[in-house]
Design a protein around this motif. Structure first.
Motif, short mmCIF file in Angstrom:
data_model
loop_
_atom_site.label_atom_id
_atom_site.label_comp_id
_atom_site.label_asym_id
_atom_site.label_seq_id
_atom_site.Cartn_x
_atom_site.Cartn_y
_atom_site.Cartn_z
N SER A 291 0.82 -1.22 0.00
CA SER A 291 0.00 0.00 0.00
C SER A 291 0.85 1.26 0.00
N GLU A 292 2.07 1.21 0.55
CA GLU A 292 2.87 2.44 0.67
C GLU A 292 3.34 2.96 -0.68
N ILE A 293 3.31 2.14 -1.74
CA ILE A 293 3.77 2.65 -3.04
C ILE A 293 2.64 3.33 -3.82
N LEU A 294 1.40 3.20 -3.38
CA LEU A 294 0.27 3.71 -4.15
C LEU A 294 0.22 5.23 -4.20
N TYR A 295 0.89 5.87 -3.26
CA TYR A 295 0.82 7.33 -3.20
C TYR A 295 2.20 7.98 -3.14
N ASP A 296 3.22 7.21 -3.50
CA ASP A 296 4.59 7.72 -3.45
C ASP A 296 5.31 7.28 -4.72
N ARG A 297 5.62 8.24 -5.60
CA ARG A 297 6.21 7.91 -6.89
C ARG A 297 7.56 7.23 -6.74
N GLU A 298 8.41 7.74 -5.87
CA GLU A 298 9.75 7.19 -5.73
C GLU A 298 9.70 5.74 -5.24
N LYS A 299 8.83 5.47 -4.28
CA LYS A 299 8.69 4.10 -3.79
C LYS A 299 8.11 3.19 -4.87
N ALA A 300 7.18 3.74 -5.66
CA ALA A 300 6.59 2.95 -6.75
C ALA A 300 7.63 2.62 -7.80
N MET A 301 8.48 3.61 -8.14
CA MET A 301 9.55 3.38 -9.11
C MET A 301 10.51 2.31 -8.60
N ALA A 302 10.89 2.42 -7.33
CA ALA A 302 11.83 1.47 -6.76
C ALA A 302 11.24 0.06 -6.75
N TRP A 303 9.96 -0.05 -6.41
CA TRP A 303 9.31 -1.37 -6.37
C TRP A 303 9.25 -1.98 -7.77
N ALA A 304 8.94 -1.15 -8.76
CA ALA A 304 8.86 -1.63 -10.14
C ALA A 304 10.22 -2.14 -10.61
N LYS A 305 11.28 -1.38 -10.33
CA LYS A 305 12.62 -1.82 -10.74
C LYS A 305 13.02 -3.10 -10.03
N GLU A 306 12.64 -3.21 -8.76
CA GLU A 306 12.94 -4.42 -7.99
C GLU A 306 12.29 -5.65 -8.62
N HIS A 307 11.12 -5.44 -9.25
CA HIS A 307 10.38 -6.54 -9.86
C HIS A 307 10.55 -6.56 -11.39
N THR A 308 11.64 -5.91 -11.85
CA THR A 308 12.04 -5.90 -13.28
C THR A 308 10.89 -5.47 -14.20
N ILE A 309 10.14 -4.47 -13.76
CA ILE A 309 9.09 -3.88 -14.60
C ILE A 309 9.65 -2.60 -15.20
N GLU A 310 9.66 -2.52 -16.52
CA GLU A 310 10.28 -1.40 -17.20
C GLU A 310 9.39 -0.16 -17.10
N ILE A 311 9.96 0.93 -16.58
CA ILE A 311 9.23 2.19 -16.39
C ILE A 311 10.07 3.33 -16.98
N ARG A 312 9.41 4.25 -17.70
CA ARG A 312 10.13 5.44 -18.18
C ARG A 312 10.47 6.36 -17.00
N GLU A 313 11.66 6.93 -17.02
CA GLU A 313 12.11 7.78 -15.92
C GLU A 313 11.23 9.02 -15.76
N THR A 314 10.58 9.46 -16.85
CA THR A 314 9.75 10.67 -16.78
C THR A 314 8.31 10.37 -16.36
N ALA A 315 7.97 9.09 -16.13
CA ALA A 315 6.59 8.72 -15.82
C ALA A 315 6.13 9.30 -14.49
N ASN A 316 4.88 9.80 -14.46
CA ASN A 316 4.32 10.26 -13.20
C ASN A 316 3.82 9.06 -12.40
N LEU A 317 3.34 9.30 -11.18
CA LEU A 317 2.94 8.20 -10.31
C LEU A 317 1.85 7.35 -10.95
N GLY A 318 0.85 8.00 -11.55
CA GLY A 318 -0.23 7.26 -12.17
C GLY A 318 0.27 6.32 -13.26
#
Length: 493
Positions: A331-358
């Protein structure tokens, strides 16, 4: 090289036959032939009629179609002719045809003929047409393939769809069903008081979706134009103008990759209804799709691959954030972009660096939630950043009144309560322009005229887009979008 040489030799043989036909005064590319019967009608009507009854009744018929098999025995020959409905056997007999029997020797698989004859049953009890007269309508110069198999031939099927339709009757049926689907949609919407409209395919400002457009140039006006990515903003202008229920069923174009789910040119249904919201549209969508499924397949339980899809409503409605939580997203990544980015990278999900939280959450959703949405499911209440044209939720302004419908792990529909506040819309457009300036090629453009239209006042409304190609895939048990588009885009040969 052997395969190519063999094909050329066969073509040369057919060209020699073509020349011989011309020399004997026979036109190998003839005129009209008014057949009175079709293969499937004859097979259905006379399937239980006995040999003796057929002989006594002397049933005559006339057909036109393509020869798909032929066996010549000298003074007699058997063949199968295929028209748009199916195949039926032919029997050519010298005692009946007389001098015209020589023309049978000039026939090849693939030739198109018109014929008249009478029905009888062979010793094996197969319903057959004894040909009393026939006309060569088209000489085929290229032999049909006997068997198509393997990846290379699948590619060839898409490139040469005309041959695919000849040799694979089930492919023809897929596109017959596609036509039934589209007619059923139109019938349903028109019964509900919608009118069909047309909006521009070429637009100065491509809007209505997050996608990269195709660019072209209009010489006379001296301006760049874009093939539309969606008709949305024009359809909503019509709601401003006083129409209350409109729809368009037509092509969209998006400059994106090609896959089993994506073709850069695709068919979309978009419809808008005044004085309703996304809650209404969810029930309406259930009614629409179940109506189409019944018209197309006669059932709401649809086989798809190894799965049985049950379209029986009601369908689950799961909030976007809850869908992520149910799949183990913290739940803590749902409202925090940096935590969401870190979680995605940890799970090898490709995300653009310019992407917003949504956008980060949406990419995570596509990776871990979407594949599990096999049975029809509405995902509702998306983050505001993902939906610049949707109305905010009254109890949570960080979310919007939006849903996406998923069936067989595919997004089938996207809908929302339409944003009709021109001030809010202008602000959201400005944020999209800012994102585009940072490199987001799919961000929305500023459309000042659309904002001006909203300033005149648009009633509360709801709108939806349904992907016709993907819906057809499900209702025809097709695993690739290329299987339901007659001429899909491919790399050059």
């Amino acid at each position: 090289m052997k395969e190519i040489r063999d094909i050329n030799e066969l073509i040369e043989q057919r060209i020699r036959k073509l020349d011989e036909l011309k020399q004997s005064g026979i036109e190998p590319f003839g005129g009209p032939f008014y057949a009175e019967d079709h293969a499937i009608d004859l097979l259905n009507k006379f399937h239980s009629v006995t040999k003796e009854t057929l002989e006594a009744d002397n049933v005559s018929c006339s057909l036109a179609g393509r020869i798909v098999a032929i066996r010549d025995f000298g003074k007699a020959a058997f063949a199968h002719i295929q028209d748009s409905t199916g195949k039926i056997q032919l029997y050519f007999k010298k005692d009946v045809l007389g001098e015209k029997q020589y023309l049978v020797k000039k026939l090849d698989i693939g030739d198109i003929v018109g014929l008249k004859g009478r029905l009888f049953r062979t010793k094996t009890n197969e319903l057959t047409v004894e040909v009393e007269d026939f006309t060569l309508l088209t000489k085929s110069l290229r032999p049909l393939p006997e068997k198509w198999h393997g990846l290379k031939d699948i590619e060839t099927r898409y490139r040469q769809r005309y041959v695919d339709l000849i040799v694979n009757p089930e492919v023809q049926q897929t596109f017959v069903k596609r036509s039934i689907i589209i007619k059923a949609i139109r019938d349903f919407l028109e019964a509900e008081g919608f009118i069909e409209v047309e909006t521009p395919m070429m637009q100065q400002i491509p809007g209505g979706a997050t996608a990269k457009p195709f660019l072209t140039h209009h010489m006379a006006l001296g301006i760049d134009l874009y093939l539309r990515i969606a008709p949305e903003l024009y359809l909503k202008r019509l709601i401003v103008g006083g129409y209350e229920r409109v729809y368009e069923l037509n092509k969209n174009f998006r400059n994106e990759g090609i896959s089993t789910k994506h073709n850069p040119e695709f068919t979309m249904l978009e419809f808008y209804i005044a004085y309703r919201d996304y809650n209404f549209l969810m029930s309406f969508t259930e009614e629409l799709i179940t109506h189409v499924a019944k018209k197309t397949t006669g059932t709401l339980k649809i086989p798809y691959g190894d799965t049985m899809i049950d379209l029986t409503p009601p369908w689950p409605r799961i909030p976007f954030h809850d869908a992520l939580l149910q799949k183990g997203v913290p739940s803590e990544i749902l409202y925090d972009r940096e935590k969401a980015m870190a979680w995605a990278k940890e799970h090898t999900i490709e995300i653009r660096e310019t992407a917003n939280l949504g956008k980060v959450l949406d990419d995570i959703f596509k990776e871990i939630v979407e594949p599990e949405l096999v049975q029809p499911t509405f995902i509702i209440d998306y983050p505001l950043e993902l939906s610049p044209l949707a109305k905010r939720k009254r109890d949570n302004p960080e979310l919007v009144e939006r849903f996406e419908l998923f069936i067989a792990s595919r997004e089938i529909a996207n809908a929302f309560s339409e944003l009709n506040d021109p001030i809010d819309q202008h602000e959201r457009f400005m944020k999209q322009v800012e994102a585009k300036g940072k490199g987001d090629e799919e961000a929305h453009w500023m459309d000042e005229d659309f904002v001006r239209a909203l300033e005149y006042g648009m009633p509360p409304a709801a709108g939806e887009g349904i992907g016709i190609d993907r819906l057809t895939m499900i209702l025809t048990n097709s695993q690739s979008i290329r299987d339901v588009i007659l001429f899909p885009q491919l790399k050059p040969e």
